[in-house]
Write an enzyme that holds these catalytic residues in place. Structure first.
Site, mmCIF file in Angstrom:
data_model
loop_
_atom_site.group_PDB
_atom_site.id
_atom_site.type_symbol
_atom_site.label_atom_id
_atom_site.label_comp_id
_atom_site.label_asym_id
_atom_site.label_seq_id
_atom_site.Cartn_x
_atom_site.Cartn_y
_atom_site.Cartn_z
ATOM 1 N N GLU B 65 30.010 29.635 -11.507
ATOM 2 C CA GLU B 65 30.076 28.235 -11.934
ATOM 3 C C GLU B 65 31.505 27.713 -11.849
ATOM 4 O OE1 GLU B 65 28.612 30.693 -13.593
ATOM 5 O OE2 GLU B 65 26.507 30.188 -13.258
ATOM 6 N N HIS B 135 18.925 28.998 -22.403
ATOM 7 C CA HIS B 135 18.240 28.069 -21.492
ATOM 8 C C HIS B 135 17.814 26.830 -22.270
ATOM 9 C CE1 HIS B 135 17.890 31.982 -19.478
ATOM 10 N NE2 HIS B 135 17.858 31.310 -18.346
#
Lengths: 440, 329
Positions: B65, B135
């Site tokens: 990322e 999540h």
């Protein structure tokens, strides 16, 4: 700060040498003739060249293989563990495949929210973990159930976690397959990738500092090795000398991304070499090689008090997870080929054991036991709401958490008919009866 | 809703996909990339883009990322439109340094001679029912603490398409959080063509007299349900979707609170230091003498996002309803 020695050029120096600050020794002294000849710190170069040359390709790192496709050991290689242990390893792999299949199926039925299979990587997992000591601390990624099972993680432990039952030490707070076990020295699995790798570096340093004859062992995929956490993890381990084993499961895919889009170099092992670490690459579908490489890596790690990198080459036969459909990005035939008996780690070792006339059939009960544990898990309770939701944020809850718990209690009293609380164990703070279910 | 031409039924992920197609068609410098983007993305938001625009403009990155964010900034720094995907907002933190120290300060530190305004980071955000710690999170407040970034959250497909196109075209780095619970669940009639919705402009979703309720993303739908319940008790709620978290539209809220005299703010993220705190503080400063009750925040509890306790953790419509009654008592 630049070292003054960097500005020196041997051709313009008097033969007697110069006096300079050499920061790496921390005192003022003359450089030796050798240092003047090669004054650059931190490189292994021994010579100068006089034309620009770029380095890129080199011979690939070889792959250790000791068990052939046909299940015979390479000449001169002996089984490194007793045959009975080999049978136990094989049965662990078989159990893993049975549990994986059942858990995958019940996820498809909607009885658990998520699952990740280990298929294809059984030998890499079980072979490497069998070479470890129970005192070694494992820092797992998430596809290492075989490692956990070899250390003693039970069917009940799996069911408790995947069903979020009160037997789960993580109290049902994490998604399925996020196991933890203090007893088995298995650190908690977390979904972010590679974050556990530097932890293993710190742990391995602590072990060396306190003269503990154990390793920190981290498992990770080749995709995770692209994360920022990986490089400092291995570099810290190399410079600070951590007793750490970095075990990469190179299984060809990070979700949909194939290795060809993940990196261009020679796998992950080459990075260990680049950072000055003892490194080995292994056929991860060869349980004997996986065992031997890890055993030797562990011995070296403790003897040299320094890290090792072990790259286990394997293949992720299943989908990334139950949220994934691998047929969208790869041919089914490819995964099928990897399941052929000689190719697959389980099948290849089966051939070996058959050659040894071993009776290694898995007890018929394994599947029945798993189904029974799941059936009972379906009826089992979750942790109480107060304990599960509000504890362990800190060692003791602060005023905010106490207020928020009181808020939730009042809210649930008022709206007991809106929430299904039937699965949660009643507690003093949340004594809602098992029949408290939404009315609509 | 302004007229943007013919519409079609779309859910949120198809609306995002539609916006990406238009962005790529209308801007030859635009690229879409991230983890698993090439085959259509794990939420199918980038489907068919690679086939249509080619592997040079639509591609997988290695799994990093911070790499994605830094790479995107570099492209944007030389005039490209970089549309980067972070697979989950929970995984954006390795990119925090790049976004906070680099993207956000790119223009300021160069006295305006350099910028990375062509950068947009998209990310799946929020609770989804079974996401657990990693999540489910809503990290907008971390980014809202960073001058130089724009932070946007749409509540449905219509907003997603128009706001995403605005972010992509805006000359500032934008972080665009997509409520993943709504990817399939939310369906709107969405214009097929190109349109932008203004950034930094809140949307009054429903007018009312007794209390102003402010939220964004998934929370707007919970506020609307709570408002229905409140209506039965004779309470009229004005519902405002903030839409852009930073720089935010204080004026629309201020105007509303001066009318209703009451304010409730709600977000999924934990209460402490959530963006609700900023709204409450600003409205207290601006509307103190119009307020008839303390401002109420109905938010997630101050715990990590807990899988099996999600329904108790979330500030759902019943908790919002209780909050509305408390403020209006």
């Amino acid at each position: 700060m630049l070292q003054s020695s960097r500005f020196l050029c041997s051709h313009s120096l008097p033969p007697g040498g110069v006096t300079a600050w050499v920061r790496r020794f921390g005192s003022r002294r003359k450089l030796t003739a050798e240092e003047i000849e090669m004054p650059f710190a931190g490189v292994l170069a021994k010579q100068y060249v006089h034309r620009p040359e770029f380095k890129k390709t080199y011979e690939g790192i070889p792959i250790l293989r000791q068990l052939e496709y046909d299940g015979t050991l390479v000449d001169g290689i002996e089984l490194p563990f007793p045959l009975e242990e080999g049978v136990a390893m094989y049965q662990t792999m078989l159990k893993l495949t049975v549990y994986d299949q059942i858990m995958y199926d019940i996820q498809r039925q909607g009885r658990i929210s998520f699952y990740m299979t280990n298929s294809g990587e059984e030998a890499a997992q079980v072979g490497s973990s069998a070479a470890l000591d129970l005192g070694d601390v494992i820092f797992p990624q998430y596809r290492e159930l075989g490692v956990l099972m070899w250390r003693g993680f039970t069917l009940q432990d799996i069911v408790d976690q995947c069903f979020s039952l009160k037997g789960d030490p993580g109290k049902g707070r994490q998604m399925p397959v996020h196991y933890t076990s203090k007893k088995l020295n298995i650190q908690t699995i977390s979904s972010p990738l590679a974050t556990q790798i530097p932890h293993a570096t710190g742990c391995g340093y602590a072990f060396r500092m306190r003269r503990q004859k154990n390793c920190a062992v981290t498992y990770f995929g080749e995709g995770a090795a692209s994360e920022g956490d990986f490089i400092p993890a291995i570099n810290f381990a190399a410079t600070l000398k951590s007793q750490t084993l970095f075990i990469c499961r190179n299984n060809g895919f990070a979700i949909s991304t194939p290795v060809s889009e993940q990196y261009i170099g020679d796998g992950i092992a080459v990075r260990g070499i680049a950072y000055g670490i003892n490194t080995i690459r292994v056929d991860g579908n060869d349980i004997v090689a996986s065992y031997n490489a890890t055993k030797e890596a562990r011995r070296l790690c403790l003897e040299e008090e320094a890290p090792c990198v072990v790259e286990l080459m394997t293949y992720r036969v299943g989908h990334h997870s139950t949220s994934d459909d691998a047929s969208r990005y790869r041919q089914d035939e490819e995964a099928k080929a990897w399941q052929e008996e000689g190719m697959s780690g389980v099948g290849r070792f089966k051939r070996f054991l058959i050659n040894q006339e071993q009776d290694m059939k898995l007890a018929q009960e394994t599947k029945k036991q798993a189904i029974q544990a799941i059936r009972e898990g379906d009826k089992e309770k979750y942790c109480p709401i107060d304990e599960g939701l509000f504890e362990d944020v800190y060692d003791t809850p602060d005023w905010r958490l106490r207020e928020q718990q009181a808020h939730l209690h009042k809210h649930l009293e008022t709206h007991a008919d809106k929430y299904d609380m039937s699965r949660y164990e009643p507690s003093a703070a949340f004594p809602f009866p098992a029949d408290s279910k939404p009315k609509k | 809703m302004a007229d943007h031409g013919p519409t079609e039924k779309m859910n949120l992920f198809t609306a995002v996909n539609g916006a990406l197609h238009i962005a790529m068609e209308t801007d030859p410098t635009a690229c879409v990339f991230g983890e698993d983007v090439a085959f259509g993305g794990v939420f199918r938001c980038s489907i068919d883009l690679r086939e249509k625009f080619g592997p040079h403009r639509v591609f997988n990155t290695p799994l990093s990322e911070q790499g994605i964010a830094g790479f995107a900034i570099g492209m944007a720094a030389v005039g490209h439109t970089a549309i980067a995907e972070m697979q989950f907002a929970d995984y954006i933190f390795p990119a925090f340094d790049q976004l906070v120290n680099e993207a956000a300060k790119f223009r300021y530190r160069a006295g305006g001679v350099w910028d990375c305004g062509g950068l947009t980071v998209r990310s799946a955000w929020g609770a989804v029912g079974h996401g657990g710690h990693y999540h489910s999170q809503c990290p907008e407040a971390y980014f809202a603490h960073t001058p130089g970034l724009k932070v946007v959250v749409p509540r449905g497909p219509y907003q997603a398409k128009g706001l995403l196109l605005s972010c992509i075209r805006d000359r500032n780095p934008c972080v665009f959080f997509e409520p993943k619970a709504l990817y399939r669940a939310a369906v709107d009639q969405v214009p097929v063509g190109d349109y932008n919705l203004p950034l930094s402009k809140a949307d009054v979703v429903q007018e009312g007299d007794d209390i102003t309720c402010v939220g964004w993303g998934t929370q707007v739908h919970r506020m609307l349900k709570a408002a229905e319940m409140a209506k039965e008790e004779g309470i009229s709620c004005e519902i405002i979707d903030l839409q852009t978290i930073l720089p935010w539209d204080v004026h629309t809220i201020e105007e509303s609170v001066k009318k209703t005299g009451r304010l409730l703010v709600t977000h999924e993220a934990p209460l402490t230091q959530g963006f609700g705190a900023e709204i409450a503080a600003s409205i207290t400063e601006r509307c103190f003498f119009s307020l008839e009750a303390p401002i109420k925040r109905v938010c997630g509890y101050d715990v990590p996002f807990p899988l099996i306790y999600e329904k108790f953790y979330l500030p759902d419509e019943y908790k919002i309803f209780e909050g509305i009654k408390e403020v209006c008592a």
